[in-house]
Design a protein around this motif. Structure first.
Motif, PDB file in Angstrom:
ATOM      1  N   MET A   1      35.549  43.933  66.813  1.00 34.78           N
ATOM      2  CA  MET A   1      36.880  43.515  66.438  1.00 34.78           C
ATOM      3  C   MET A   1      37.755  44.753  66.309  1.00 34.78           C
ATOM      4  O   MET A   1      37.338  45.750  65.731  1.00 34.78           O
ATOM      5  N   GLU A   2      38.929  44.637  66.846  1.00 36.77           N
ATOM      6  CA  GLU A   2      39.874  45.745  66.762  1.00 36.77           C
ATOM      7  C   GLU A   2      40.276  45.975  65.307  1.00 36.77           C
ATOM      8  O   GLU A   2      40.387  45.031  64.529  1.00 36.77           O
ATOM      9  N   GLN A   3      40.520  47.218  64.964  1.00 31.40           N
ATOM     10  CA  GLN A   3      40.917  47.573  63.603  1.00 31.40           C
ATOM     11  C   GLN A   3      42.192  46.834  63.183  1.00 31.40           C
ATOM     12  O   GLN A   3      42.296  46.347  62.067  1.00 31.40           O
ATOM     13  N   ARG A   4      43.149  46.718  64.101  1.00 32.90           N
ATOM     14  CA  ARG A   4      44.403  46.042  63.791  1.00 32.90           C
ATOM     15  C   ARG A   4      44.155  44.579  63.422  1.00 32.90           C
ATOM     16  O   ARG A   4      44.698  44.067  62.442  1.00 32.90           O
ATOM     17  N   VAL A   5      43.324  43.907  64.188  1.00 34.20           N
ATOM     18  CA  VAL A   5      43.006  42.497  63.920  1.00 34.20           C
ATOM     19  C   VAL A   5      42.296  42.376  62.579  1.00 34.20           C
ATOM     20  O   VAL A   5      42.594  41.491  61.766  1.00 34.20           O
ATOM     21  N   PHE A   6      41.362  43.292  62.334  1.00 33.25           N
ATOM     22  CA  PHE A   6      40.637  43.302  61.071  1.00 33.25           C
ATOM     23  C   PHE A   6      41.607  43.456  59.900  1.00 33.25           C
ATOM     24  O   PHE A   6      41.542  42.711  58.919  1.00 33.25           O
ATOM     25  N   GLU A   7      42.516  44.406  60.010  1.00 32.89           N
ATOM     26  CA  GLU A   7      43.482  44.659  58.933  1.00 32.89           C
ATOM     27  C   GLU A   7      44.411  43.459  58.729  1.00 32.89           C
ATOM     28  O   GLU A   7      44.759  43.134  57.587  1.00 32.89           O
ATOM     29  N   GLU A   8      44.791  42.790  59.801  1.00 34.12           N
ATOM     30  CA  GLU A   8      45.635  41.590  59.678  1.00 34.12           C
ATOM     31  C   GLU A   8      44.900  40.487  58.923  1.00 34.12           C
ATOM     32  O   GLU A   8      45.483  39.794  58.090  1.00 34.12           O
ATOM     33  N   LYS A   9      43.629  40.320  59.230  1.00 30.18           N
ATOM     34  CA  LYS A   9      42.839  39.292  58.544  1.00 30.18           C
ATOM     35  C   LYS A   9      42.681  39.634  57.064  1.00 30.18           C
ATOM     36  O   LYS A   9      42.837  38.765  56.200  1.00 30.18           O
ATOM     37  N   ILE A  10      42.413  40.887  56.756  1.00 30.63           N
ATOM     38  CA  ILE A  10      42.273  41.308  55.364  1.00 30.63           C
ATOM     39  C   ILE A  10      43.598  41.106  54.631  1.00 30.63           C
ATOM     40  O   ILE A  10      43.626  40.638  53.493  1.00 30.63           O
ATOM     41  N   HIS A  11      44.703  41.442  55.278  1.00 26.45           N
ATOM     42  CA  HIS A  11      46.016  41.240  54.670  1.00 26.45           C
ATOM     43  C   HIS A  11      46.231  39.757  54.366  1.00 26.45           C
ATOM     44  O   HIS A  11      46.708  39.396  53.281  1.00 26.45           O
ATOM     45  N   ARG A  12      45.866  38.898  55.297  1.00 22.33           N
ATOM     46  CA  ARG A  12      45.997  37.448  55.069  1.00 22.33           C
ATOM     47  C   ARG A  12      45.169  37.013  53.865  1.00 22.33           C
ATOM     48  O   ARG A  12      45.641  36.271  53.011  1.00 22.33           O
ATOM     49  N   LYS A  99      29.624  18.114  59.432  1.00 20.57           N
ATOM     50  CA  LYS A  99      29.767  18.436  60.853  1.00 20.57           C
ATOM     51  C   LYS A  99      30.833  19.505  61.094  1.00 20.57           C
ATOM     52  O   LYS A  99      30.755  20.249  62.062  1.00 20.57           O
ATOM     53  N   GLU A 100      31.812  19.605  60.185  1.00 20.88           N
ATOM     54  CA  GLU A 100      32.839  20.635  60.328  1.00 20.88           C
ATOM     55  C   GLU A 100      32.261  22.047  60.224  1.00 20.88           C
ATOM     56  O   GLU A 100      32.869  22.997  60.693  1.00 20.88           O
ATOM     57  N   LEU A 101      31.089  22.162  59.637  1.00 21.32           N
ATOM     58  CA  LEU A 101      30.448  23.476  59.520  1.00 21.32           C
ATOM     59  C   LEU A 101      29.958  24.017  60.866  1.00 21.32           C
ATOM     60  O   LEU A 101      29.548  25.163  60.945  1.00 21.32           O
ATOM     61  N   ILE A 102      30.000  23.209  61.911  1.00 21.22           N
ATOM     62  CA  ILE A 102      29.520  23.653  63.224  1.00 21.22           C
ATOM     63  C   ILE A 102      30.253  24.906  63.675  1.00 21.22           C
ATOM     64  O   ILE A 102      29.671  25.793  64.286  1.00 21.22           O
ATOM     65  N   TYR A 103      31.526  25.015  63.338  1.00 27.76           N
ATOM     66  CA  TYR A 103      32.294  26.193  63.753  1.00 27.76           C
ATOM     67  C   TYR A 103      31.809  27.452  63.012  1.00 27.76           C
ATOM     68  O   TYR A 103      31.690  28.518  63.608  1.00 27.76           O
ATOM     69  N   THR A 104      31.535  27.295  61.735  1.00 23.13           N
ATOM     70  CA  THR A 104      30.995  28.405  60.954  1.00 23.13           C
ATOM     71  C   THR A 104      29.600  28.766  61.448  1.00 23.13           C
ATOM     72  O   THR A 104      29.271  29.944  61.609  1.00 23.13           O
ATOM     73  N   MET A 105      28.786  27.740  61.699  1.00 23.95           N
ATOM     74  CA  MET A 105      27.424  27.973  62.184  1.00 23.95           C
ATOM     75  C   MET A 105      27.451  28.649  63.551  1.00 23.95           C
ATOM     76  O   MET A 105      26.635  29.522  63.828  1.00 23.95           O
ATOM     77  N   GLU A 106      28.383  28.244  64.386  1.00 23.74           N
ATOM     78  CA  GLU A 106      28.504  28.868  65.703  1.00 23.74           C
ATOM     79  C   GLU A 106      28.816  30.353  65.552  1.00 23.74           C
ATOM     80  O   GLU A 106      28.236  31.192  66.244  1.00 23.74           O
ATOM     81  N   GLY A 107      29.699  30.687  64.634  1.00 26.75           N
ATOM     82  CA  GLY A 107      30.025  32.087  64.379  1.00 26.75           C
ATOM     83  C   GLY A 107      28.815  32.858  63.880  1.00 26.75           C
ATOM     84  O   GLY A 107      28.549  33.980  64.327  1.00 26.75           O
ATOM     85  N   LEU A 108      28.053  32.271  62.962  1.00 30.42           N
ATOM     86  CA  LEU A 108      26.837  32.923  62.464  1.00 30.42           C
ATOM     87  C   LEU A 108      25.804  33.067  63.577  1.00 30.42           C
ATOM     88  O   LEU A 108      25.120  34.095  63.682  1.00 30.42           O
ATOM     89  N   PHE A 109      25.679  32.039  64.393  1.00 27.36           N
ATOM     90  CA  PHE A 109      24.745  32.068  65.526  1.00 27.36           C
ATOM     91  C   PHE A 109      25.089  33.220  66.467  1.00 27.36           C
ATOM     92  O   PHE A 109      24.238  34.032  66.822  1.00 27.36           O
ATOM     93  N   ASP A 110      26.370  33.285  66.872  1.00 25.34           N
ATOM     94  CA  ASP A 110      26.803  34.334  67.795  1.00 25.34           C
ATOM     95  C   ASP A 110      26.635  35.719  67.188  1.00 25.34           C
ATOM     96  O   ASP A 110      26.179  36.655  67.849  1.00 25.34           O
ATOM     97  N   TRP A 111      27.005  35.865  65.921  1.00 24.98           N
ATOM     98  CA  TRP A 111      26.887  37.147  65.235  1.00 24.98           C
ATOM     99  C   TRP A 111      25.415  37.571  65.151  1.00 24.98           C
ATOM    100  O   TRP A 111      25.065  38.706  65.450  1.00 24.98           O
ATOM    101  N   GLY A 112      24.546  36.630  64.772  1.00 21.91           N
ATOM    102  CA  GLY A 112      23.111  36.926  64.710  1.00 21.91           C
ATOM    103  C   GLY A 112      22.542  37.294  66.062  1.00 21.91           C
ATOM    104  O   GLY A 112      21.694  38.195  66.180  1.00 21.91           O
ATOM    105  N   GLN A 113      23.004  36.623  67.117  1.00 21.32           N
ATOM    106  CA  GLN A 113      22.538  36.926  68.467  1.00 21.32           C
ATOM    107  C   GLN A 113      22.971  38.328  68.881  1.00 21.32           C
ATOM    108  O   GLN A 113      22.190  39.077  69.469  1.00 21.32           O
ATOM    109  N   GLU A 114      24.213  38.699  68.568  1.00 20.40           N
ATOM    110  CA  GLU A 114      24.705  40.048  68.885  1.00 20.40           C
ATOM    111  C   GLU A 114      23.867  41.113  68.200  1.00 20.40           C
ATOM    112  O   GLU A 114      23.500  42.116  68.817  1.00 20.40           O
TER     113      GLU A 114
END
Length: 121
Positions: A1-12, A99-114
């Motif tokens: 993740m780009e630093q700028r995007v990271f900082e925007e998310k933290i600011h939010r 079932k709404e957790l699928i998006y969170t689980m997908e993120g965890l899945f992808d992150w774990g795979q990386e």
């Protein structure tokens, strides 16, 4: 993740943070050792009987599975369906909220795979 995007998310997160912490609240609901694996298995195969779910999760005691299922049911993430038969037949199903957790689980899945792939190289 780009630093700028990271900082925007933290600011939010800093500007929109309510009095309670949403992450802490979320972790109270799904943060025990077994709840995420239970939810994951039900996402892969919804409508599981207790014993099949126990085998799918693996190495979980009956006490912990029962406790986790009850807490997930109280949190409205899954439903327990009792067919009212003899012998008893109970299945567990994800609710729409679960079932709404699928998006969170997908993120965890992808992150774990990386992470796994990076360690393998």
């Amino acid at each position: 993740m780009e630093q700028r995007v990271f900082e925007e998310k933290i600011h939010r997160f800093n500007t929109e943070m309510p009095e309670y912490c949403p992450i802490t609240h979320s972790m109270k609901i799904i943060g025990s050792k077994w709840k995420i694996p239970i939810l994951w298995k039900l996402m892969l195969e919804d409508g599981q009987h207790y014993n099949h779910l126990k085998r799918m999760v693996g190495n979980i005691t009956n006490t912990m599975l029962t406790k986790s299922l009850r807490e997930l049911e109280e949190a409205k993430l899954l439903e327990r369906h009792d067919d009212k038969t003899v012998p008893p037949s109970v299945t567990y199903h994800l609710t729409n909220l679960g079932k709404e957790l699928i998006y969170t689980m997908e993120g965890l899945f992808d992150w774990g795979q990386e992470i796994h792939d990076a360690r393998e190289s």
